[in-house]
Design a protein around this motif. Structure first.
Motif, PDB file in Angstrom:
ATOM      1  N   TRP A 146       0.779  -1.082   0.051  1.00  0.00           N
ATOM      2  CA  TRP A 146       0.174   0.128  -0.186  1.00  0.00           C
ATOM      3  C   TRP A 146       0.789   1.082   0.114  1.00  0.00           C
TER       4      TRP A 146
ATOM      5  N   ASP B 133     -10.191   0.689   0.279  1.00  0.00           N
ATOM      6  CA  ASP B 133     -10.318  -0.280  -0.566  1.00  0.00           C
ATOM      7  C   ASP B 133      -9.168  -1.682  -0.444  1.00  0.00           C
ATOM      8  N   HIS B 134      -7.992  -0.960  -0.098  1.00  0.00           N
ATOM      9  CA  HIS B 134      -6.987  -1.931   0.089  1.00  0.00           C
ATOM     10  C   HIS B 134      -6.625  -2.755   1.460  1.00  0.00           C
TER      11      HIS B 134
END
Length: 245
Positions: free
Chosen positions: A100, A119-120
């Motif tokens: 990330w 989202d990640h």
């Protein structure tokens, strides 16, 4: 003590000696028509700087759980944690992982990082919800270093889960900027807002527009359930933030 009355920004601001960016998340309007509960949850900057008077003010506000969003090595308290306060760690930066940071690290410090993080890193969001759902009775404070980025993400998700008006969530997020800006001068550090503003300009947007888009795209309960949070955990967090009908 909790109240159902709507409060102003000034009413929500808390003075804890040693901190610059502390406010109660109570008194915010929700879709249910009931404002969020005062005294239930607080957002703050670095509690390591609290003086004895600051810790006394925290205790007087009813806080019995501290959720620290920083990595463990950032923890450098001036004073020991009071015996009747529990510390829970949810290290959002560490939980994000190197992938990330390699992809989105340049957005750190700006609201442009919010959506990519959600989202990640859904596992990190679930860890936050689980920590709060399982916390002991009493008030709870969520904090990081400046109380702006990691705490801003946490507050946005928690308030959205409680059904707080989106404009109120965005306005609360934006309060941290002027609160923490003096800190950098005090510490002899460069003002990060020059970089933050430049990143937003390069993206052709504003902080307000990014927050609005993030909230428009977020179904907090659905997002958390899909990530592995349980209905009971979601209900427990909502119960903390919303007073009994």
């Amino acid at each position: 003590m909790r109240t159902n009355a709507l409060t102003t920004t000034e009413d929500r601001t808390l003075v804890w000696d040693g901190c610059l960016n502390v406010r109660d998340l109570g008194g915010l309007p929700t879709a249910s028509g009931r404002p969020t509960a005062r005294g239930a949850m607080v957002r703050a900057d670095n509690l390591d700087r609290l003086t004895r008077e600051g810790w006394d003010a925290l205790l007087d506000h009813g806080v019995r759980t501290v959720v620290d969003l920083r990595d463990a090595e950032e923890y450098q308290p001036l004073l020991p944690l009071p015996e009747d306060v529990e510390l829970i760690r949810v290290p959002l930066d560490e939980l994000a992982g190197s992938a990330w940071w390699d992809t989105y690290g340049r957005l750190d410090g700006t609201p442009l990082a919010l959506r990519p993080y959600l989202d990640h890193c859904p596992h990190a969001a679930v860890a936050l919800i689980a920590a709060i759902a399982g916390a002991r009775p009493g008030g709870l404070v969520v904090h990081c270093g400046a109380g702006r980025d990691r705490t801003g993400l946490a507050a946005l998700l928690l308030l959205a889960l409680a059904g707080v008006d989106r404009a109120a969530i965005a306005a609360d997020y934006l309060l941290s900027g002027p609160n923490v800006r003096p800190l950098y001068g005090m510490l002899g550090l460069p003002d990060p807002y020059q970089r933050i503003d430049a990143v937003l300009v390069e993206a052709g947007t504003t902080a307000e527009a990014v927050l609005e888009s993030t909230l428009d795209e977020l179904d907090p309960a659905g997002y958390l359930l899909a990530a592995g949070a349980t209905p009971a955990q979601i209900a427990a967090v909502r119960d903390r933030l919303l007073p009994a009908a």
